[in-house]
Design a protein around this motif. Structure first.
Motif, PDB file in Angstrom:
ATOM      1  N   PRO A  66      29.964  71.506  26.388  1.00 41.39           N
ATOM      2  CA  PRO A  66      31.581  71.736  26.202  1.00 41.39           C
ATOM      3  C   PRO A  66      31.796  73.178  27.199  1.00 41.39           C
ATOM      4  CG  PRO A  66      30.106  72.770  24.313  1.00 41.39           C
ATOM      5  CD  PRO A  66      29.234  71.727  25.277  1.00 41.39           C
ATOM      6  N   VAL A  67      31.161  73.907  27.707  1.00 48.75           N
ATOM      7  CA  VAL A  67      31.567  74.785  28.653  1.00 48.75           C
ATOM      8  C   VAL A  67      31.692  74.296  29.901  1.00 48.75           C
ATOM      9  CG1 VAL A  67      30.468  76.894  29.948  1.00 48.75           C
ATOM     10  CG2 VAL A  67      29.871  76.377  27.769  1.00 48.75           C
ATOM     11  N   ALA A  68      30.903  73.065  30.622  1.00 44.65           N
ATOM     12  CA  ALA A  68      31.145  72.500  31.768  1.00 44.65           C
ATOM     13  C   ALA A  68      32.528  71.961  31.751  1.00 44.65           C
ATOM     14  CB  ALA A  68      30.030  71.528  32.121  1.00 44.65           C
ATOM     15  N   THR A  69      32.809  70.985  30.514  1.00 47.52           N
ATOM     16  CA  THR A  69      34.004  70.310  30.171  1.00 47.52           C
ATOM     17  C   THR A  69      35.137  71.280  30.414  1.00 47.52           C
ATOM     18  OG1 THR A  69      32.915  68.992  29.005  1.00 47.52           O
ATOM     19  CG2 THR A  69      35.221  68.745  28.857  1.00 47.52           C
ATOM     20  N   PHE A  70      35.166  72.309  29.622  1.00 47.99           N
ATOM     21  CA  PHE A  70      36.211  73.280  29.694  1.00 47.99           C
ATOM     22  C   PHE A  70      36.366  73.962  31.039  1.00 47.99           C
ATOM     23  CE2 PHE A  70      37.194  77.984  29.495  1.00 47.99           C
ATOM     24  CZ  PHE A  70      38.488  77.751  28.928  1.00 47.99           C
ATOM     25  N   MET A  71      35.353  74.377  31.741  1.00 50.55           N
ATOM     26  CA  MET A  71      35.502  74.809  33.145  1.00 50.55           C
ATOM     27  C   MET A  71      36.302  73.868  34.020  1.00 50.55           C
ATOM     28  SD  MET A  71      34.555  78.149  32.904  1.00 50.55           S
ATOM     29  CE  MET A  71      34.813  78.343  34.510  1.00 50.55           C
ATOM     30  N   PHE A  72      35.745  72.647  33.926  1.00 48.66           N
ATOM     31  CA  PHE A  72      36.380  71.491  34.920  1.00 48.66           C
ATOM     32  C   PHE A  72      37.943  71.343  34.437  1.00 48.66           C
ATOM     33  CE2 PHE A  72      37.704  67.232  35.977  1.00 48.66           C
ATOM     34  CZ  PHE A  72      37.461  67.178  37.168  1.00 48.66           C
ATOM     35  N   SER A  73      38.336  71.342  33.098  1.00 52.54           N
ATOM     36  CA  SER A  73      39.574  71.328  32.752  1.00 52.54           C
ATOM     37  C   SER A  73      40.521  72.695  33.160  1.00 52.54           C
ATOM     38  CB  SER A  73      39.605  71.331  31.308  1.00 52.54           C
ATOM     39  OG  SER A  73      41.067  71.294  30.742  1.00 52.54           O
ATOM     40  N   LEU A  74      39.819  73.838  33.151  1.00 54.39           N
ATOM     41  CA  LEU A  74      40.554  75.186  33.455  1.00 54.39           C
ATOM     42  C   LEU A  74      40.671  75.122  35.051  1.00 54.39           C
ATOM     43  CD1 LEU A  74      41.429  77.848  32.967  1.00 54.39           C
ATOM     44  CD2 LEU A  74      39.038  78.787  33.381  1.00 54.39           C
ATOM     45  N   GLY A  75      39.714  74.532  35.904  1.00 54.82           N
ATOM     46  CA  GLY A  75      39.937  74.426  37.156  1.00 54.82           C
ATOM     47  C   GLY A  75      40.894  73.536  37.560  1.00 54.82           C
ATOM     48  N   THR A  76      41.226  72.528  36.913  1.00 54.90           N
ATOM     49  CA  THR A  76      42.062  71.524  37.393  1.00 54.90           C
ATOM     50  C   THR A  76      43.567  72.126  37.056  1.00 54.90           C
ATOM     51  OG1 THR A  76      40.617  69.904  36.487  1.00 54.90           O
ATOM     52  CG2 THR A  76      43.030  69.191  36.579  1.00 54.90           C
ATOM     53  N   TRP A  77      43.576  72.895  35.987  1.00 58.44           N
ATOM     54  CA  TRP A  77      45.071  73.543  35.676  1.00 58.44           C
ATOM     55  C   TRP A  77      45.418  74.616  36.664  1.00 58.44           C
ATOM     56  CZ3 TRP A  77      48.421  70.398  33.929  1.00 58.44           C
ATOM     57  CH2 TRP A  77      47.993  69.413  33.002  1.00 58.44           C
ATOM     58  N   LEU A  78      44.380  75.206  36.987  1.00 59.80           N
ATOM     59  CA  LEU A  78      44.453  76.372  37.860  1.00 59.80           C
ATOM     60  C   LEU A  78      45.102  75.801  39.329  1.00 59.80           C
ATOM     61  CD1 LEU A  78      41.515  79.041  37.070  1.00 59.80           C
ATOM     62  CD2 LEU A  78      43.999  79.133  36.521  1.00 59.80           C
ATOM     63  N   ALA A  79      44.331  74.686  39.627  1.00 56.71           N
ATOM     64  CA  ALA A  79      44.814  74.084  40.821  1.00 56.71           C
ATOM     65  C   ALA A  79      46.134  73.755  40.728  1.00 56.71           C
ATOM     66  CB  ALA A  79      43.923  72.981  41.214  1.00 56.71           C
ATOM     67  N   VAL A  80      46.673  73.465  39.474  1.00 58.21           N
ATOM     68  CA  VAL A  80      48.161  72.739  39.408  1.00 58.21           C
ATOM     69  C   VAL A  80      49.024  74.288  39.450  1.00 58.21           C
ATOM     70  CG1 VAL A  80      49.902  71.998  37.797  1.00 58.21           C
ATOM     71  CG2 VAL A  80      47.440  70.831  38.135  1.00 58.21           C
ATOM     72  N   ALA A  81      48.604  75.261  39.138  1.00 58.00           N
ATOM     73  CA  ALA A  81      49.290  76.290  39.082  1.00 58.00           C
ATOM     74  C   ALA A  81      49.355  77.403  40.428  1.00 58.00           C
ATOM     75  CB  ALA A  81      48.910  77.213  37.845  1.00 58.00           C
ATOM     76  N   ALA A  82      48.375  76.930  41.169  1.00 54.52           N
ATOM     77  CA  ALA A  82      48.086  77.801  42.415  1.00 54.52           C
ATOM     78  C   ALA A  82      49.285  77.544  43.380  1.00 54.52           C
ATOM     79  CB  ALA A  82      46.905  77.091  43.121  1.00 54.52           C
ATOM     80  N   PRO A  83      49.876  76.727  43.507  1.00 50.94           N
ATOM     81  CA  PRO A  83      51.354  76.809  44.519  1.00 50.94           C
ATOM     82  C   PRO A  83      52.415  77.712  43.845  1.00 50.94           C
ATOM     83  CG  PRO A  83      50.564  74.413  44.422  1.00 50.94           C
ATOM     84  CD  PRO A  83      49.582  75.388  43.184  1.00 50.94           C
ATOM     85  N   ILE A  84      52.557  77.654  42.693  1.00 53.70           N
ATOM     86  CA  ILE A  84      53.495  78.433  42.101  1.00 53.70           C
ATOM     87  C   ILE A  84      53.146  80.058  42.196  1.00 53.70           C
ATOM     88  CG2 ILE A  84      54.648  78.971  40.039  1.00 53.70           C
ATOM     89  CD1 ILE A  84      54.406  76.252  39.276  1.00 53.70           C
ATOM     90  N   VAL A  85      51.795  80.320  41.774  1.00 52.08           N
ATOM     91  CA  VAL A  85      51.271  81.689  41.971  1.00 52.08           C
ATOM     92  C   VAL A  85      51.232  82.187  43.157  1.00 52.08           C
ATOM     93  CG1 VAL A  85      49.133  82.965  41.333  1.00 52.08           C
ATOM     94  CG2 VAL A  85      49.981  81.124  39.601  1.00 52.08           C
ATOM     95  N   TRP A  86      50.682  81.302  44.276  1.00 52.74           N
ATOM     96  CA  TRP A  86      50.652  81.858  45.661  1.00 52.74           C
ATOM     97  C   TRP A  86      52.007  81.996  46.008  1.00 52.74           C
ATOM     98  CZ3 TRP A  86      46.416  81.729  48.939  1.00 52.74           C
ATOM     99  CH2 TRP A  86      46.724  81.998  50.544  1.00 52.74           C
TER     100      TRP A  86
END
Length: 162
Positions: free
Chosen positions: A105-125
């Motif tokens: 479950p930790v690996a699944t959560f981290m993959f999902s978190l990384g995916t959503w951080l990638a989506v938010a990265a352009p706005i945050v940058w």
């Protein structure tokens, strides 16, 4: 043939206040301020305030538009649009990525978190570079151009599981 009631709409409560009539009350000034009493004193004060030094040439800022500022504003709008498209591209690309089959479950959560951080990265940058370089427009432009290169939505551009 108008009654007093018809004139009520044309009056304001307190119109009979004696302080509202011109010349009835002396104006009160803030301590340290003064009103010039002669027109000569007013002209001298006005000339001292408005006359620039003879060495400085007069330029009218209102007559000459700031094309550099206008071009920068248009370019910033274009970059904001690019970052918005990058965010949409990352969202679409993240939806296409196949989630790895993991029982952890930790690996699944981290993959999902990384995916959503990638989506938010352009706005945050964009927001961070805009906020931190508020008084340095060249540095802002540099960081935004670096972000355009670094944050390209590769999963969308390359297709599949990039």
């Amino acid at each position: 043939m108008t009654s007093n009631r018809d004139n009520d709409a044309l009056s304001w409560g307190g119109d009979d206040d004696p302080t509202l009539t011109p010349g009835s009350v002396e104006p009160q000034l803030v301590e340290g301020w003064s009103i010039p009493h002669s027109t000569e004193q007013v002209e001298n004060t006005h000339a001292a305030v408005t006359e620039p030094d003879a060495e400085e040439p007069r330029t009218s800022d209102a007559a000459a538009p700031d094309f550099a500022g206008s071009a920068a504003l248009v370019f910033m709008g274009i970059l904001a649009g690019v970052y918005l498209l990058y965010t949409i591209g990352w969202f679409i690309g993240a939806g296409r990525i196949v989630t790895p089959a993991s029982t952890d479950p930790v690996a699944t959560f981290m993959f999902s978190l990384g995916t959503w951080l990638a989506v938010a990265a352009p706005i945050v940058w964009f927001a961070t570079s805009f906020w931190l370089t508020n008084d340095r427009p060249r540095l802002r432009l540099t960081w935004l151009l670096i972000g355009v290169v670094v944050l390209a939505p590769l999963p969308l551009l390359l297709g599949g599981n990039a």
